[in-house]
Design a protein around this motif. Structure first.
Motif, PDB file in Angstrom:
ATOM      1  N   ALA B 174       0.974  -1.252  -0.038  1.00 50.14           N
ATOM      2  CA  ALA B 174       0.026   0.087   0.039  1.00 50.14           C
ATOM      3  C   ALA B 174       0.775   1.135   0.020  1.00 50.14           C
ATOM      4  CB  ALA B 174      -0.833  -0.009   1.435  1.00 50.14           C
ATOM      5  N   GLU B 175       1.984   1.363   0.581  1.00 46.35           N
ATOM      6  CA  GLU B 175       2.890   2.218   0.811  1.00 46.35           C
ATOM      7  C   GLU B 175       3.379   2.747  -0.602  1.00 46.35           C
ATOM      8  OE1 GLU B 175       6.264   2.075   3.391  1.00 46.35           O
ATOM      9  OE2 GLU B 175       7.045   3.915   2.687  1.00 46.35           O
ATOM     10  N   ARG B 176       3.988   1.723  -1.456  1.00 54.75           N
ATOM     11  CA  ARG B 176       4.418   1.983  -2.593  1.00 54.75           C
ATOM     12  C   ARG B 176       3.334   2.131  -3.891  1.00 54.75           C
ATOM     13  NH1 ARG B 176      10.299  -0.473  -3.259  1.00 54.75           N
ATOM     14  NH2 ARG B 176      10.909  -0.234  -1.064  1.00 54.75           N
ATOM     15  N   MET B 177       2.135   1.673  -3.448  1.00 54.01           N
ATOM     16  CA  MET B 177       1.037   2.048  -4.394  1.00 54.01           C
ATOM     17  C   MET B 177       0.524   3.614  -4.172  1.00 54.01           C
ATOM     18  SD  MET B 177      -1.093   0.641  -6.595  1.00 54.01           S
ATOM     19  CE  MET B 177      -1.826  -1.003  -6.525  1.00 54.01           C
ATOM     20  N   ALA B 178       0.654   3.969  -2.857  1.00 51.28           N
ATOM     21  CA  ALA B 178       0.322   5.479  -2.660  1.00 51.28           C
ATOM     22  C   ALA B 178       1.341   6.532  -3.340  1.00 51.28           C
ATOM     23  CB  ALA B 178       0.341   5.715  -1.131  1.00 51.28           C
ATOM     24  N   HIS B 179       2.650   6.013  -3.539  1.00 46.34           N
ATOM     25  CA  HIS B 179       3.479   6.569  -4.047  1.00 46.34           C
ATOM     26  C   HIS B 179       3.371   6.800  -5.542  1.00 46.34           C
ATOM     27  CE1 HIS B 179       5.706   8.040  -0.571  1.00 46.34           C
ATOM     28  NE2 HIS B 179       6.194   6.902  -0.078  1.00 46.34           N
ATOM     29  N   ALA B 180       2.768   5.573  -6.188  1.00 48.61           N
ATOM     30  CA  ALA B 180       2.671   5.552  -7.704  1.00 48.61           C
ATOM     31  C   ALA B 180       1.445   6.210  -7.813  1.00 48.61           C
ATOM     32  CB  ALA B 180       2.326   3.826  -7.758  1.00 48.61           C
ATOM     33  N   ILE B 181       0.591   6.284  -6.906  1.00 51.13           N
ATOM     34  CA  ILE B 181      -0.702   7.252  -7.162  1.00 51.13           C
ATOM     35  C   ILE B 181       0.073   8.715  -7.286  1.00 51.13           C
ATOM     36  CG2 ILE B 181      -2.733   8.362  -6.201  1.00 51.13           C
ATOM     37  CD1 ILE B 181      -3.133   5.202  -5.155  1.00 51.13           C
ATOM     38  N   GLY B 182       0.830   9.034  -6.532  1.00 49.66           N
ATOM     39  CA  GLY B 182       1.287  10.294  -6.426  1.00 49.66           C
ATOM     40  C   GLY B 182       2.267  10.796  -7.479  1.00 49.66           C
ATOM     41  N   ILE B 183       3.176   9.594  -8.123  1.00 50.52           N
ATOM     42  CA  ILE B 183       3.893  10.011  -9.444  1.00 50.52           C
ATOM     43  C   ILE B 183       2.956  10.230 -10.472  1.00 50.52           C
ATOM     44  CG2 ILE B 183       5.959   9.211 -10.694  1.00 50.52           C
ATOM     45  CD1 ILE B 183       6.580   7.674  -8.061  1.00 50.52           C
ATOM     46  N   ALA B 184       1.854   9.503 -10.546  1.00 45.15           N
ATOM     47  CA  ALA B 184       0.869   9.605 -11.675  1.00 45.15           C
ATOM     48  C   ALA B 184       0.271  10.836 -11.757  1.00 45.15           C
ATOM     49  CB  ALA B 184       0.130   8.366 -11.675  1.00 45.15           C
ATOM     50  N   ALA B 185      -0.292  11.074 -10.453  1.00 51.14           N
ATOM     51  CA  ALA B 185      -0.876  12.361 -10.245  1.00 51.14           C
ATOM     52  C   ALA B 185      -0.236  13.552 -10.619  1.00 51.14           C
ATOM     53  CB  ALA B 185      -1.460  12.495  -8.854  1.00 51.14           C
ATOM     54  N   THR B 186       0.916  13.682 -10.399  1.00 53.35           N
ATOM     55  CA  THR B 186       1.699  14.765 -10.864  1.00 53.35           C
ATOM     56  C   THR B 186       1.901  15.331 -12.167  1.00 53.35           C
ATOM     57  OG1 THR B 186       3.688  16.110  -9.691  1.00 53.35           O
ATOM     58  CG2 THR B 186       4.297  14.104 -10.557  1.00 53.35           C
ATOM     59  N   GLN B 187       1.645  14.219 -13.079  1.00 48.30           N
ATOM     60  CA  GLN B 187       1.554  14.203 -14.540  1.00 48.30           C
ATOM     61  C   GLN B 187       0.237  14.384 -15.109  1.00 48.30           C
ATOM     62  OE1 GLN B 187       4.833  11.522 -16.166  1.00 48.30           O
ATOM     63  NE2 GLN B 187       4.378  10.635 -14.217  1.00 48.30           N
ATOM     64  N   ALA B 188      -0.089  15.721 -15.125  1.00 48.35           N
ATOM     65  CA  ALA B 188      -1.512  16.006 -15.622  1.00 48.35           C
ATOM     66  C   ALA B 188      -1.741  16.211 -17.067  1.00 48.35           C
ATOM     67  CB  ALA B 188      -2.018  17.217 -14.524  1.00 48.35           C
ATOM     68  N   THR B 189      -1.602  15.179 -17.656  1.00 47.28           N
ATOM     69  CA  THR B 189      -1.694  15.362 -19.389  1.00 47.28           C
ATOM     70  C   THR B 189      -3.200  15.660 -19.803  1.00 47.28           C
ATOM     71  OG1 THR B 189       0.323  14.307 -19.708  1.00 47.28           O
ATOM     72  CG2 THR B 189      -1.085  14.304 -21.441  1.00 47.28           C
ATOM     73  N   GLY B 190      -3.349  16.799 -20.649  1.00 47.05           N
ATOM     74  CA  GLY B 190      -4.450  16.514 -21.567  1.00 47.05           C
ATOM     75  C   GLY B 190      -5.244  17.978 -21.399  1.00 47.05           C
ATOM     76  N   LEU B 191      -5.186  18.788 -22.227  1.00 45.04           N
ATOM     77  CA  LEU B 191      -5.809  20.043 -22.487  1.00 45.04           C
ATOM     78  C   LEU B 191      -7.132  19.767 -23.624  1.00 45.04           C
ATOM     79  CD1 LEU B 191      -3.213  22.596 -22.154  1.00 45.04           C
ATOM     80  CD2 LEU B 191      -4.749  22.034 -20.338  1.00 45.04           C
ATOM     81  N   ARG B 192      -8.239  20.212 -23.283  1.00 47.62           N
ATOM     82  CA  ARG B 192      -9.258  20.019 -24.308  1.00 47.62           C
ATOM     83  C   ARG B 192      -9.033  20.932 -25.633  1.00 47.62           C
ATOM     84  NH1 ARG B 192     -15.034  20.971 -21.454  1.00 47.62           N
ATOM     85  NH2 ARG B 192     -15.399  20.743 -23.723  1.00 47.62           N
TER      86      ARG B 192
END
Lengths: 442, 442
Positions: B174-192
Motif C-alpha cells: 500500500a505504501e508504494r501504491m500510494a507513491h505510484a498514485i502520487g507520481i501519476a497524479a503529478t503528470q496531468a496530461t490533457g488540455l481540451r
C-alpha cells in the motif's frame, strides 16, 4: 496569437543579433547547470529512476553528465533533468522562482548528441536562450496564482521551454514550432505537494523529456493547436488557476526584456530564502573566537515558513532548515553539498550549535536581507547585517565563485582533477564547433 | 486519507470476491478496447508518433496490437493508448465522459508482456477493474468543473488508473501504491484545446505511459506523497479548477458502487451526442423507399454545439457532424469506421443527402433522445423517436453487437479472417492462464 508569436520569435532568433550580455548570461546558466547536474548525478533519486527505467533504454546516444556513459536521448533528458535539480542547487529566475535551465538544457544536450549534424556552441546558446526566455515569460504570465494554487512552475513552463529549444536546433518552421509548443503545453507536470520527495526533481526531468518528445512529434507533422497557449481551454487559462493570464503582455516583451539576464545562481544547495542568513554566518565565520552562547537570526517571515525546521534529521530535511544552514555557515565558513550530507546534519558539533540558534521573523525585512548576531560566552556580540544576499541580482556570483561552486560539488563525484577538467570543458562549450563531442567528455 | 484509502483498496482487491457482473463488465471493456486499438493501429496519428519515437525504442517486449510486432513496454503503452482513442470509438463512462479503458489497459498489457512471471486472465481483469474504478471515481470527484475548465478528463484521471492497475499486477504494497498514485497524479496530461488534432489521442497514450512509469518508479522506492490526491496543493485541489473536490465521497464508494458497470460502448466512431439521431437514421434505413425531399432532426442542444458541422471536409471533421452521421446512417444502415473515411465524407451521394438534413435543438429532450423525420418527394413522412440511443446504459450493446463492432473495424486492418480470430482471442483473454502469450497473437 500568443502561441504563433512565440513560435515566430523563436524561429527567427539569431545568434548574430543576440546582445553580448545575453550570451554571457546564457553561458553562465549553462555552466552552472552542468555543475549541478554532475553534482547530482550519483544521488539516490537519480539512481532509483535509472534502475527502474533502464530495462527500457533505447540506443545509447546521449551522455549522462558526470557518469561517463550514454543512454538514449529521452532517458538522458529525464535523468539529467532530475540530477540538475536534486540538490536544490540550480539557478533561479527570481521573479518567478523558476529554475529555467534544467528542463531546457537537459532536453537540448540530449538531442544535440542524438542527431547527426554538428551543432556549434553558438547555436546551442541561441537555442538555450530561446528556451529559457520561453519558460520565464510563460511563468511571468501566470504568476503568482499558478504557483500559489500548487503548480511546480519550473516544470509546467519547462516542458514548453524545452520544446522550443529543441525545435530551434531542429530548425522547425513556425507552424511546426507552434505544434511543438502545444504538445509540450498539454503535458502539465508538477504539483508542489511533491516537494520534499523524490518526485520534486522528477518534475524538471520529465519536463525535459516531454519537451523533447513534443519537438520530435511536431517535426513528424503531429498536430496540436496553434492557439495552445491562449485559447479558452488552452494552457494559460486552464493553468492560471483563478488568475488572469498575461500572455500577450509578457510574450510581447520577448527580445526586448531578457529573462536570462535575471537568472540568479544559488551559492548554497538549499531553499533560497535562507541564503541571506547563511551569508551572514559565513561572513562571521572568521570572527567567532571563543565559545558561543547563542545565535540570533532575524529574517523575512517567509524564511521560517519555508525553512523553519528546528531539528532536521537528514540532508534533505537540512535543506529546509535555516538553523542547519546558519550552523554550518558559522562552523565551516561554507555550505556546499558536503555540508548537507546526512552525517553532517547529525554531527554532534553541528547539532550543538544549531540548538543555540534562535530565529525571529521580521516583516520589515526584504526577502534577501538578514541580521545575524553571535553572542559569545564572554558577552561579546558579533553582528552582521546582510543587505543583499550573495547570489542575488544585486550581488551576483562572480565567474570565480561559480567556478568554485562547480568544482566544489563536482569533486564529490569526479574527484579534484576530474572536476577541474569538467569545469574547463563546461566554460568552453559555448565556443566549440561541435557540442556533441564536447559534451561526451563531461 | 483519500490516497491511502485508494491504495489500500486496490492492494486488497481480490478476483475471488469480485461480483460476476463486475467481471463481465471488465471483460466487455477489455474486449471493446482491443477492437478499438487494433482498429486504430494503422491510423496516421499512430504512424507519425511511431516514426518520431522509434529511434528511442528499447528492448521489444510488448505487442503493438494489430501490428503483429513488439516494441518496448513504455512505447507500446503510448502507441496502443493513442490507437485506442484515435477513432473516437472507445468506451465511455457516461457520468464523467471518461474513456477509462484506454489508458489503463494500454499500460497493463504492455507491462504484463514485459515482466517475467505469467499473469492469468483473472488477475488481468482484477487489475483492470482496479484501474477503471480509480479513474472513474477520481473523475466523479472532480466533475464537472475539472472538465468544464478545459482538462481532458480521460487522461488526467487515466494516468492514475494506469498506475494503480500496473501496481496491482506488480503486487506493490500500500505504501508504494500510494507513491505510484502520487507520481501519476503529478503528470496531468490533457488540455481540451487539443481536440480535433493528433494530440487528442496522444493524451490517453501518454496517460498510459505515465501511469506505467509511475508504478515502475514506485516499485524501486521512488517517493512522492501519501496525500497526493487530497493535500492542499495535491491533485484534487489543484485540478478541480474552482470546484470542490469530492474525493472522500466518491473514493468512499469504491467496492460498493462499481463504475465499470456504468461503462458504455459506442456503436459509432464519433461524438456520443449525435448517436441518438444516428440510431434513428439506422432504424429508418430500411423504410426509406423513394426519393428524399428532406430530413428533419430534433436533438438536445449539446448535439449542435459539439457536432454541428454542416459541411465536413474529411473523416475527422465528419466525426463532429451530426449531419454526416445521420446521412450515412440513412444511406448505409450502419456507421462504422468505413463510413468515416475521407472518401465517404466527400462522396457526392452522401453530400447530397447531408445537404437535405436540417437540425433543431430542443431543450426538452434528454441527451440520449432524438426525433428523426424523413420526408419523401411523394409527401410520405417517416418518423422515428429514439427514446434511448443504442449504446446507452438503458439499451447497452449486446455481446453480439460488440462482436460486430469489433470485427467491422478490425477487418480494415487484419482482413476478415484475421479480425474473426482476433475477436475470439480477445473474448477469451479473461480465461487464459498466461495473458502475455494470448496478447502476442492480437
Amino acid at each position: 496569437m500568443a502561441t504563433l508569436h512565440l513560435a515566430h520569435w523563436a524561429v527567427n532568433l539569431q545568434h548574430s543579433t543576440l546582445p553580448q550580455s545575453v550570451l554571457l548570461a546564457a553561458r553562465r546558466s549553462l555552466y552552472n547547470y552542468i555543475g549541478c547536474t554532475i553534482g547530482g548525478s550519483n544521488h539516490p533519486t537519480v539512481q532509483k529512476a535509472q534502475t527502474a527505467l533502464s530495462p527500457f533504454f533505447g540506443p545509447a546516444t546521449s551522455t549522462l553528465l558526470g557518469r561517463h556513459s550514454k543512454i538514449d536521448a529521452q532517458h538522458a533528458a529525464l535523468l539529467n533533468g532530475i540530477a540538475s535539480h536534486v540538490h536544490d542547487y540550480d539557478d533561479t529566475h527570481l521573479a518567478t522562482i523558476i529554475h529555467p535551465t534544467g528542463p531546457v538544457a537537459s532536453a537540448l544536450l540530449a538531442y544535440v548528441e542524438f542527431q547527426k549534424e554538428a551543432v556549434s556552441g553558438g547555436e546551442l546558446l541561441t537555442a538555450l536562450t530561446a528556451g529559457i526566455e520561453t519558460s520565464c515569460k510563460l511563468g511571468l504570465a501566470l504568476w503568482p496564482s499558478h504557483y500559489d494554487v500548487g503548480w511546480h512552475i519550473t516544470s509546467t513552463t519547462g516542458s514548453i521551454g524545452a520544446a522550443v529549444a529543441v525545435g530551434k536546433v531542429m530548425g522547425l518552421d513556425a507552424e511546426r514550432m507552434a505544434h511543438a509548443i502545444g504538445i509540450a503545453a498539454t503535458q502539465a507536470t508538477g504539483l508542489r505537494e511533491m516537494f520534499g520527495s523524490d518526485t520534486k526533481s522528477f518534475h524538471p526531468g520529465r519536463a525535459a523529456q516531454n519537451g523533447l518528445v513534443a519537438a520530435l512529434l511536431a517535426r513528424e507533422g503531429f498536430t496540436s493547436s496553434s492557439a495552445a497557449l491562449e485559447a479558452k481551454r488552452g494552457w494559460g487559462n486552464v493553468l492560471v488557476s483563478g488568475g488572469e493570464p498575461q500572455l500577450e503582455r509578457f510574450l510581447g516583451e520577448l527580445g526586448s526584456v531578457w529573462e536570462v539576464e535575471r537568472n540568479a545562481f544559488k551559492p548554497f544547495p538549499c531553499g533560497i530564502v535562507c541564503h541571506p542568513a547563511m551569508d551572514g554566518g559565513i561572513q562571521l565565520h572568521g570572527e567567532v573566537k571563543g565559545e558561543v552562547e547563542g545565535v540570533e537570526v532575524r529574517v523575512h517571515p517567509l524564511v521560517l515558513e519555508l525553512t523553519g525546521k528546528k531539528t532536521p534529521r537528514d540532508g534533505l530535511e537540512g535543506k529546509f532548515s535555516v538553523f542547519h544552514g546558519v550552523a554550518v555557515a558559522l562552523l565551516f565558513g561554507k555550505a556546499g553539498p558536503a555540508e548537507y550530507a546526512d552525517g553532517v546534519v547529525r554531527d554532534s558539533k553541528v547539532v550543538a550549535l544549531r540548538d543555540k540558534i534562535s530565529a525571529t521573523a521580521d516583516e520589515g525585512l526584504r526577502a534577501d536581507e538578514a541580521f545575524v548576531t553571535v553572542v559569545l560566552k564572554d558577552g561579546t556580540r558579533l553582528e552582521k547585517h546582510v543587505v543583499h544576499a550573495i547570489g542575488s541580482l544585486e550581488i551576483p556570483m562572480t565567474d570565480e565563485q561559480l567556478t568554485e561552486k562547480f568544482v566544489d560539488q563536482c569533486e564529490l563525484v569526479l574527484g579534484k582533477e576530474g572536476a577541474r577538467k569538467a569545469s574547463e570543458g563546461a566554460w568552453a562549450i559555448g565556443d566549440v564547433g561541435d557540442v556533441a563531442s564536447a559534451v561526451k567528455g563531461l
